[in-house]
Design an enzyme around this catalytic site. Structure first.
Site, short mmCIF file in Angstrom:
data_model
loop_
_atom_site.label_atom_id
_atom_site.label_comp_id
_atom_site.label_asym_id
_atom_site.label_seq_id
_atom_site.Cartn_x
_atom_site.Cartn_y
_atom_site.Cartn_z
N ARG A 93 2.18 -65.56 28.28
CA ARG A 93 2.09 -64.31 27.40
C ARG A 93 3.50 -63.50 27.51
NH1 ARG A 93 -1.80 -60.28 25.93
NH2 ARG A 93 -1.57 -58.32 26.93
N ARG A 114 -4.47 -63.28 26.62
CA ARG A 114 -4.55 -63.64 28.19
C ARG A 114 -5.15 -64.92 28.61
NH1 ARG A 114 -5.70 -58.18 26.92
NH2 ARG A 114 -4.45 -56.59 27.81
N LYS A 118 -9.81 -56.76 27.18
CA LYS A 118 -10.17 -56.13 28.29
C LYS A 118 -11.10 -54.80 27.65
CE LYS A 118 -6.33 -56.58 31.42
NZ LYS A 118 -5.16 -55.79 32.27
#
Length: 299
Positions: free
Chosen positions: A248, A150, A174
């Site tokens: 991505r 990301r 994340k």
């Protein structure tokens, strides 16, 4: 915001941050969602969170739809409130979750945009110059396409997170989850050139360990990456808009198109659920169909 809001949410946001390891972005969105709901409670003269009923939850949902709010936004707000009441039940503040059986609207599924291999070659042609910014942009492009990370993960990389000799980076994803992602010889060569030749020039008087820097030597931001990629696509004369996530999507699509298995792609992308990775199978089916229609003599 009201004292009522602060009384109920202070410990909840601490719980999200400490126990759930939620990102700052997630907590901000949930705060906005809860603030909006407490405004609704005030309008309906509901004094306590334990007084909210299933009918109140349905009325709130009806109001969101009346505002013509996007499905994804409505779904997130319902998720935020479900989680909030789940926390209140755990703390024994309420006895039931009024949002538990409220229907969450399904978002409209869009195929993720990606670049074909020919388009990627055109993009790489735009970063073949030898000035400091071109060397940096090539390293950025090679690493993002070569790893599928990301953009926030990329801008968060430090010099010690990347091992050029082993061809691997430590990525913080994340929720603070860490994973190792390999990269190939093209990315290794580009990053090494950048670290040795370009970064020291760009750093000037700056002193920090972030891998990618802007022209003033400061850490490169997500917005900065978006600006760089927009300039590259304009330089390559490719049609359409570009966003960092397209690299991505392209990474995952090209892996699957060339025979990679779904589980491996899932691990490389850092997806918790395989269902998040499965959206790329729709892209590859579309790609195969276009290829078939273009090349098969009986198509």
């Amino acid at each position: 915001m009201s004292k009522l809001f602060n009384n109920y949410t202070h410990s909840y946001f601490a719980y999200l941050q400490i126990e759930k390891n939620s990102s700052v972005h997630t907590i901000k969105n949930y705060r906005d969602d809860l603030e909006q709901f407490f405004m609704f409670m005030n309008e309906q003269h509901i004094k306590k969170v334990e007084d909210v009923t299933h009918q109140d939850a349905r009325l709130y949902l009806t109001g969101l739809h009346a505002q013509k709010m996007a499905r994804a936004s409505v779904s997130r707000k319902i998720s935020a409130l479900r989680g909030f009441y789940r926390f209140l039940m755990r703390e024994e503040i309420v006895m039931e979750n009024p949002f538990l059986i409220v229907h969450r609207p399904k978002g409209t599924k869009k195929l993720p945009s990606f670049f074909y291999e020919e388009e990627m070659r055109e993009l790489f042609e735009t970063v073949q110059e030898t000035d400091a910014l071109s060397i940096r942009n090539k390293a950025l492009l090679e690493l993002m396409y070569g790893t599928g990370i990301r953009v926030s993960e990329c801008t968060g990389l430090t010099l010690t997170d990347i091992d050029i000799d082993l061809g691997i980076i430590l990525v913080r994803g994340k929720g603070g989850k860490e994973r190792y992602v390999p990269f190939g010889s093209f990315a290794a060569e580009a990053v090494q050139s950048y670290v040795e030749l370009s970064r020291p020039t760009l750093m000037k008087n700056a002193n920090h360990s972030m891998l990618f820097v802007n022209y003033r030597g400061g850490p490169l931001t997500v917005r900065g990456v978006r600006h760089i990629l927009t300039e590259l696509i304009e330089k390559a004369s490719l049609s359409g808009k570009i966003h960092p996530h397209m690299l991505r999507h392209t990474f995952a699509t090209h892996l699957l198109n060339n025979g990679a298995d779904m589980r491996t792609v899932q691990e490389l992308l850092g997806h918790t659920s395989l269902s998040s990775t499965q959206m790329y199978t729709h892209v590859t089916k579309e790609h195969l169909q276009k290829t078939y229609m273009k090349h098969h003599p009986r198509a």
